[in-house]
Scaffold this active site. Structure first.
Site, PDB file in Angstrom:
ATOM      1  N   CYS A 184       0.868  -1.176   0.000  1.00 60.15           N
ATOM      2  CA  CYS A 184       0.000   0.000   0.000  1.00 60.15           C
ATOM      3  C   CYS A 184       0.909   1.231   0.000  1.00 60.15           C
ATOM      4  O   CYS A 184       2.118   1.114  -0.195  1.00 60.15           O
ATOM      5  CB  CYS A 184      -0.964  -0.014   1.189  1.00 60.15           C
ATOM      6  N   THR A 185       0.358   2.404   0.231  1.00 62.98           N
ATOM      7  CA  THR A 185       1.130   3.639   0.088  1.00 62.98           C
ATOM      8  C   THR A 185       2.286   3.731   1.089  1.00 62.98           C
ATOM      9  O   THR A 185       3.445   3.866   0.712  1.00 62.98           O
ATOM     10  CB  THR A 185       0.220   4.865   0.242  1.00 62.98           C
TER      11      THR A 185
END
Length: 313
Positions: A184-185
């Site tokens: 994810c980020t």
């Protein structure tokens, strides 16, 4: 060796999180808010009984002081964080908020500290995701994936992280998906996502240490498997492989990132609509967005920030 170096006269953006039991979070909220304001920082920090999660911007001196403060306040020996630089302040205000979860999945009893996935360093990530036996999964939402992701990564086509448990139950099977690599980020969503997978019986779960932001920081562009830009939750909207502001802007009504092609569409009106939401906007909402955009433009002329303006959320 990190490729990001100190840059004079630029704003430093720091993203961080920590899953840990916290007590008396209300008192911690007030003291942390005061500390950040005193050090002229802006951004958002979420506090919960399960830990904290934040993205803030300010001077390098102020950010370093905040990291030291968090380590002292929460008895940490170290705090991992991602950093990048920008030529403007990407937040409008400083806000410390109390939340039930620091990243909302809506499932109780998920504790990444007890049973999560195995970390893989950014420098070793490329080898893992090229393994044909690995199911490669982007844990982010569809609007984030639209503007950039890793080559050959699968999308769960979710609109919010609350949909993750349903996706797992409907699309994944422990006997079929024996190795899962996810990202994810910044790392916080896969922490919970991997803990949920382990709880559901998936044994071999791998996660990109530090998330996309750390990968872009550590892996040279010529060796990268990343394609496109990375959505971020502040007024930069996206960053490129150099962790500099990308080419996307944000549609305020639907919160979807828009690129240069969207901006020249007849369905794009700054602050009012974009091709993603034009056909679904009611007349009432269109009128409110037009009024809001006018107030923002007037505030800009006065060199102030319109009180209703917000960052991506």
């Amino acid at each position: 060796m990190q490729r990001i170096e100190t840059r004079m006269n630029q704003t430093l953006v720091s993203t961080f999180y920590k899953f840990m039991p916290l007590l008396d979070v209300r008192a911690k909220k007030d003291s942390l808010q005061s500390f950040c304001v005193e050090h002229t920082m802006k951004g958002t920090i979420l506090l919960s009984k399960e830990g904290f999660n934040g993205t803030v911007a300010g001077t390098e001196k102020g950010i370093d002081a905040m990291h030291d403060y968090l380590c002292r306040e929460f008895f940490l020996t170290d705090l991992e964080y991602k950093k990048s630089y920008v030529d403007f302040m990407p937040f409008n205000r400083m806000k410390v908020r109390l939340k039930k979860e620091i990243v909302t999945m809506g499932v109780s009893g998920i504790n990444p500290q007890n049973k999560g996935g195995m970390y893989v360093k950014p420098e070793e990530w490329n080898d893992l995701i090229k393994d044909p036996d690995v199911f490669f999964l982007d844990v982010r939402n569809e609007y984030e994936i639209d503007i950039g992701t890793f080559e050959n990564a699968k999308s769960p086509t979710t609109r919010s992280f609350r949909e993750w448990p349903g996706y797992v139950h409907q699309q994944l099977e422990p006997q079929k998906h024996k190795k899962i690599a996810m990202f994810c980020t910044g790392g916080i969503r896969y922490e919970k996502a991997s803990a949920f997978l382990r709880k559901e019986g998936f044994e071999h779960v791998f996660q990109l240490q530090g998330g996309i932001l750390k990968y872009l920081e550590k892996v040279p562009e010529e060796k990268s498997c990343w394609e496109g830009e990375c959505f971020v939750f502040d007024n930069r909207v996206s960053v490129d492989h150099r962790l500099e502001k990308g080419s996307y802007e944000l549609c305020h009504p639907c919160r979807h990132p828009v690129d240069s092609e969207h901006m020249v569409s007849s369905k794009h009106q700054l602050g009012v609509s974009c091709p993603h939401c034009f056909d679904s906007l009611t007349e009432d909402k269109r009128s409110r967005m037009e009024s809001r955009q006018l107030q923002m433009e007037l505030a800009k002329k006065r060199n102030t920030v319109h009180i209703g303006q917000r960052s991506p959320s």
